[in-house]
Design a protein around this motif. Sequence first.
Motif, PDB file in Angstrom:
ATOM      1  N   TYR A  91       3.715  19.682  -4.107  1.00 31.08           N
ATOM      2  CA  TYR A  91       3.096  18.596  -3.333  1.00 31.08           C
ATOM      3  C   TYR A  91       3.491  17.188  -3.653  1.00 31.08           C
ATOM      4  N   GLY A  92       3.816  17.005  -5.084  1.00 31.41           N
ATOM      5  CA  GLY A  92       4.319  15.746  -5.541  1.00 31.41           C
ATOM      6  C   GLY A  92       5.583  15.248  -4.707  1.00 31.41           C
ATOM      7  N   LEU A  93       6.582  16.349  -4.952  1.00 28.28           N
ATOM      8  CA  LEU A  93       7.868  16.098  -4.138  1.00 28.28           C
ATOM      9  C   LEU A  93       7.622  15.791  -2.554  1.00 28.28           C
ATOM     10  N   TRP A  94       6.717  16.675  -1.958  1.00 24.29           N
ATOM     11  CA  TRP A  94       6.258  16.573  -0.422  1.00 24.29           C
ATOM     12  C   TRP A  94       5.837  15.138  -0.321  1.00 24.29           C
ATOM     13  N   GLY A  95       4.961  14.558  -1.004  1.00 31.65           N
ATOM     14  CA  GLY A  95       4.470  13.314  -0.767  1.00 31.65           C
ATOM     15  C   GLY A  95       5.712  12.111  -0.910  1.00 31.65           C
ATOM     16  N   VAL A  96       6.581  12.398  -2.165  1.00 32.28           N
ATOM     17  CA  VAL A  96       7.597  11.404  -2.110  1.00 32.28           C
ATOM     18  C   VAL A  96       8.451  11.379  -0.966  1.00 32.28           C
ATOM     19  N   ALA A  97       8.801  12.575  -0.330  1.00 34.36           N
ATOM     20  CA  ALA A  97       9.663  12.688   0.585  1.00 34.36           C
ATOM     21  C   ALA A  97       9.053  12.031   2.006  1.00 34.36           C
ATOM     22  N   ILE A 116       0.695  -0.999  -0.046  1.00 36.42           N
ATOM     23  CA  ILE A 116      -0.008   0.003  -0.110  1.00 36.42           C
ATOM     24  C   ILE A 116       0.737   1.119   0.051  1.00 36.42           C
ATOM     25  N   LEU A 117       1.883   1.147   0.692  1.00 37.12           N
ATOM     26  CA  LEU A 117       2.843   2.390   0.956  1.00 37.12           C
ATOM     27  C   LEU A 117       3.506   2.633  -0.502  1.00 37.12           C
ATOM     28  N   ASP A 118       3.705   1.658  -1.182  1.00 35.04           N
ATOM     29  CA  ASP A 118       4.397   1.659  -2.650  1.00 35.04           C
ATOM     30  C   ASP A 118       3.541   2.474  -3.427  1.00 35.04           C
ATOM     31  N   GLN A 119       1.961   1.882  -3.191  1.00 36.98           N
ATOM     32  CA  GLN A 119       1.098   2.719  -4.085  1.00 36.98           C
ATOM     33  C   GLN A 119       0.966   4.216  -3.948  1.00 36.98           C
ATOM     34  N   ALA A 120       0.958   4.405  -2.605  1.00 36.70           N
ATOM     35  CA  ALA A 120       1.100   5.881  -2.275  1.00 36.70           C
ATOM     36  C   ALA A 120       2.221   6.466  -3.126  1.00 36.70           C
ATOM     37  N   HIS A 121       3.493   5.948  -2.968  1.00 39.43           N
ATOM     38  CA  HIS A 121       4.639   6.451  -3.685  1.00 39.43           C
ATOM     39  C   HIS A 121       4.474   6.708  -5.148  1.00 39.43           C
ATOM     40  N   ASP A 122       3.849   5.666  -5.668  1.00 37.33           N
ATOM     41  CA  ASP A 122       3.639   5.760  -7.149  1.00 37.33           C
ATOM     42  C   ASP A 122       2.681   6.895  -7.496  1.00 37.33           C
ATOM     43  N   TYR A 123       1.592   7.040  -6.707  1.00 36.79           N
ATOM     44  CA  TYR A 123       0.624   8.180  -7.108  1.00 36.79           C
ATOM     45  C   TYR A 123       1.416   9.780  -6.828  1.00 36.79           C
ATOM     46  N   TYR A 124       2.126   9.753  -6.032  1.00 35.46           N
ATOM     47  CA  TYR A 124       2.786  10.904  -5.760  1.00 35.46           C
ATOM     48  C   TYR A 124       3.870  11.329  -6.774  1.00 35.46           C
ATOM     49  N   LYS A 125       4.639  10.279  -7.157  1.00 36.09           N
ATOM     50  CA  LYS A 125       5.328  10.204  -8.409  1.00 36.09           C
ATOM     51  C   LYS A 125       4.831  10.779  -9.493  1.00 36.09           C
ATOM     52  N   MET A 126       3.665  10.087  -9.883  1.00 37.05           N
ATOM     53  CA  MET A 126       2.628  10.299 -10.940  1.00 37.05           C
ATOM     54  C   MET A 126       2.362  11.823 -11.105  1.00 37.05           C
ATOM     55  N   SER A 127       1.857  12.220  -9.845  1.00 37.82           N
ATOM     56  CA  SER A 127       1.535  13.725  -9.639  1.00 37.82           C
ATOM     57  C   SER A 127       2.414  14.636 -10.008  1.00 37.82           C
TER      58      SER A 127
END
Length: 710
Positions: free
Chosen positions: A300-306, A274-285
């Motif tokens: 906000y995309g960078l913020w989420g990845v960090a 699930i955490l990897d899915q979150a990372h993928d969506y942040y990176k896609m954004s």
Amino acid sequence: MYKYFPKIFIVSFFCLQVFICQGQIPQFIVKGESSYTDTLKKPAQSNTLTALRAHNFLGAYYEGISNYKNALFHLYKADKLNSGKYSDEEVFCSNYLGYIYWHKSDYKIALYYHNKALSLSNDPGVKRANVAFTYLLLGEDYYDLGDYERTSEYFFKSLNLSEYINDSVGQIMSHNRLGKLYYKLKDFPRSKEHAWKAMNINKKIGYIRELAVSNNCLGNSYIATGNTDSAVLCFKQALFYFKKCGDVIGQAIASINLGDCYSELYNKLSDMAILDQAHDYYKMSYMLNEKVNNKFGMIYGLWGVADIDMIKDETGSALKTYHKALHLARLIEARSEQYNLCWKIHKVYEKKGTKDSSYVYLKKYVDLKNSMENEEQTKMLLRQESKYEITKKINEKDAALKKDMLIEEEKQKRKNFVILAIILITIVLGVAVIISYRRLRTIRSQNQTINSINNTLITQKKEITDSITYARRIQEAILPSEALLKEAFPESFVLYLPKDIVAGDFYWMERQGENTLIAVGDCTGHGVPGAMVSVICSNALNRAVLEFGITDPGKILDKTRELVEEAFSKSDKDVNDGMDISLASINLKSGRVLWAGANNALWYISSCQFHEVAPHKQSISKTEGSKPFPTHSVQLNKGDILYMFTDGFADQFGGEKGKKFKYKPLKETVFKKSNMAMAEQREVLKMIFNQWKGNLEQVDDVTILGIRIG
């Protein structure tokens, strides 16, 4: 001529249908019927207004699918065709031009176009729906800048006007934006209320893009109140609608929200998948926002990845990504994002045990947070809400109630008149009886007159100051933005310190292939007169390069002098105003610099040696026996620095004896500090100037431009 009639009829009929259906948003965009754009792609050249509208609609269409290059092409075409003839079309065009720059996070240009549209809002030819859209877009600008007081003011103005003219699309958009604003202020019930209102109105319209926005707004409120499953459904629905209408920015927003949802689910379930899915969506954004250069979304995309990196205990990667996001937030002056990211970075340094860095970012966080004044802005929002509700209720009163109110008002006026008459009679009798107080009354009367004059002067001063302040915003819009300057010269700085609100100093830039023309000008005087001359001189430079196609600096100055003389020759008075200027054509690849100057020299540092190129002792103005400006050539290497400047710094009085700073100490200062980073040089020069000036008045505008050859 008759062969054009079918083409004119088809395009005119289509444009008419679009205008009848909606004021500010073309109907084919609302319905998602992109095939109709083929009708617009061949506008009838024999009908200027039809072609103008076609270009405007195509610009709006391409904005909706995040194709900003094509959108700008058609909108600039429309603006050129218009030339101020059709106010409503100019408002439409300015709204969408500002909308595109808002997507690009270039808020200065966005505000310039939206304020331009607002300045035309009282023109009787401008549709009220277009004015409501202008209010909405101004609210979007100030929302991203963190000014929630102005945001609420413009969103409610948009909603109020849209309801008054029964514009369903305007009401949908206004409710959605208010939902976003209330979510930002953590008032989740009101946020949901406005989102549902937008969706209910949209049932009759079917505006796909705004259906996505409503779902996105509801999803935000659900995730904030712990209903993660409902939030995921809303965000996936929003992502579906945004993809359907081709809105790249919307897809990026929905993706980052899905990243937030999966991060929340990970906190509950501790499942790394699930955490990897979150990372993928942040990176896609981040990638979607990067595609359309939307810096605000990229933050906000960078913020989420960090954040994901921090959960994985990858502090080095997280710190690097947080700093990248903070750099973007500072670049676009996003205050709310800056203070939140400072807190994040403080926590990373705290975890790493780096106490000094942790304290620095904690202090930055506190300073930024205090400046936001969230509590006061929230109160202002509630006042705006109350104002809106009261206005709406008043408008719903029937004619009989209005009549009763007028009668009551008239009675009150008569009552006040009687009271006033009694007071006047009492005063007259008092004066007659107490004659000994005549002198005191005279003094009081004189004081009242003085106070009245003072109040008038204060009001006049405020009006003048407000006008000049607005002029400053226009002048700032003419100057190259910091982002544009950094794009051309990554290692550079501008120290720009106007003496008054507006300035006679200005700096100017224009790209010409591999060469970049850049200038620093000092026009006669400062304040309002200097600013007026600077606008004329800046326009003359633009014409010399863009209209006459001149690229040689010396010849550009010759042509600029000719255009300035031409501008002033229209007056029946003898005008000798002009400017001193330093103008360079720089090729960063080859390091070759062509330069010409009018009374302003060029300094450069090469191989650890200070060099000066003397200017031509002649200003850009009406001059007897004027001579052509010579062009000098300088070859620079990587790491060399050149400086262009006006005389404001050297002419400033200060120090212990109150004398001028002068050029020799300035040269020595520049040379000593040249090994610093360009941003640090700017701050050091600013500090030295302020220390030298002390409590003395600044005597002139100050401008220094530094460029390091990369």
